[in-house]
Design an enzyme around this catalytic site. Structure first.
Site, PDB file in Angstrom:
ATOM      1  CB  SER A  46      -0.943   0.014   1.210  1.00  0.00           C
ATOM      2  OG  SER A  46      -0.223  -0.134   2.417  1.00  0.00           O
ATOM      3  CG  ASP A 336      -4.228   5.011   7.335  1.00  0.00           C
ATOM      4  OD1 ASP A 336      -3.057   4.843   7.723  1.00  0.00           O
ATOM      5  OD2 ASP A 336      -4.644   4.559   6.252  1.00  0.00           O
ATOM      6  CG  HIS A 339      -1.031   3.662   4.908  1.00  0.00           C
ATOM      7  ND1 HIS A 339      -2.260   3.140   5.277  1.00  0.00           N
ATOM      8  CD2 HIS A 339      -0.398   2.702   4.188  1.00  0.00           C
ATOM      9  CE1 HIS A 339      -2.369   1.908   4.785  1.00  0.00           C
ATOM     10  NE2 HIS A 339      -1.262   1.620   4.133  1.00  0.00           N
TER      11      HIS A 339
END
Length: 361
Positions: A46, A336, A339
């Site tokens: 991600s 978040d 990340h």
């Protein structure tokens, strides 16, 4: 292409554990004389997923608000950030283009292919089980897409130019965090057969094989990111901070350090044996830990929780438009619970470019 997609129950188990943790205009960095990167090509998870998961049957997505809050027109694109990712920052800093698109972006054109794409998929890992649990693109899937990409390049510019692009482009390999944090510790399915040392060996072996695979296909300049201080991610503080959310979870950091040491040794071996290779071990652990321990030095105020919601567990579908976001994300290291914010990424990328850019030549 066959996608690694597990049952909905497996996805739910994975996500629950994850949630509980878990201006373009010329190069801005100085490169050696008469050299350049024609393209940037990314693989991994991600951190450099540019939207590959948007149309997959997975809950590991970020194509909804408040993701992309600070992106152009506030548009969520599938990037796991409030704005740009490290991949975007690199192509911009290198003067290649403003954004690095996902290979699966339906609007992709020939020009974008020539200057690089990302095959990364949020939730992916060097351990095939990691991608399977998340229902995302495995490294085998990403490799197959890369082979398809090469054939497309040949169709656009011919075989000789394609070989030049591959040999001179900057390849990014970013993975390992989801393997350690989720597959090994939180879901725990690998702990039945591996201790952390043998599991690290599995990850390093898988990473090494993938590097060899893309080397055989023409890649030469390969930057391999090691694992961050996983225990200091807000999600891991929440899950494993021994009741003290403001403390990093030591066992996760020790596992990351063990993996990083083994990875560094293997990358040195590969670099010495693969002819004309420039395989660079990019240490993300040390600079990120420095930011966490000295936030004021970097103009940050909050490092133990994310901007989205409470910042303790919210990630992917749990970070959504129904939750409040912090008023000023520039004060936060994390967007978040998993990340970094664009500001956090910017601090890191500026440090990493200055430290490693010459090692690729």
């Amino acid at each position: 292409m066959k996608l690694s997609y597990s049952s909905s129950s497996s996805l739910t188990i994975f996500l629950v554990s994850l949630f509980l943790v878990a201006d373009h205009g010329g190069a801005r960095v100085t490169l050696p004389a008469n050299v350049s990167f024609p393209a940037v090509i990314a693989f991994g998870d991600s951190i450099v997923d540019q939207g590959a998961n948007n149309n997959l049957k997975t809950l590991i997505k970020a194509n909804f608000s408040p993701y992309g809050k600070d992106f152009v027109a506030g548009k969520p694109t599938g990037r796991f950030s409030n704005n740009k990712t490290p991949a975007d920052m690199l192509v911009e800093q290198l003067g290649i283009k403003e954004l690095l698109p996902a290979y699966l972006d339906p609007s992709l054109d020939d020009k974008e292919l020539l200057t690089g794409v990302s095959f990364a998929s949020g939730g992916a890992g060097f351990d095939p089980q990691t991608s399977q649990l998340a229902g995302v693109l495995s490294f085998a899937d990403q490799l197959n897409q890369f082979k398809e990409y090469i054939e497309k390049l040949k169709g656009i510019v011919g075989k000789e130019r394609t070989q030049y692009i591959l040999a001179n482009s900057l390849f990014l390999l970013v993975a390992g965090t989801d393997d350690l944090a989720n597959t090994y510790f939180d879901v725990g399915i690998r702990r039945l057969h591996y201790n952390i040392s043998s599991y690290s060996n599995l990850l390093v072996s898988s990473a090494s094989k993938f590097i060899l695979d893309i080397y055989k296909l023409g890649a030469r300049r390969i930057g391999v990111f090691n694992a961050p201080p996983i225990g200091c991610l807000p999600s891991q503080r929440t899950l494993s901070g021994n009741g003290h959310r403001h403390m990093c979870a030591k066992k996760f950091n020790k596992a990351a350090q063990l993996y990083n040491n083994k990875l560094q040794t293997e990358l040195k071996r590969l670099n010495s044996t693969l002819i004309q290779s420039r395989i660079v071990n990019v240490d993300i652990y040390t600079p990120l830990l420095s930011i966490i321990e000295n936030p004021q030095q970097y103009g940050l105020e909050v490092v133990d929780r994310g901007c989205c919601g409470t910042g303790t567990v919210e990630v992917a579908v749990l970070c959504n438009k129904f939750l409040p976001a912090c008023l000023d994300d520039s004060k936060y290291l994390f967007w978040d619970s998993y990340h970094p914010t664009e500001k956090g990424y910017n601090i890191l990328i500026n440090q990493l470019l200055g430290k490693y850019i010459n090692d690729f030549f």
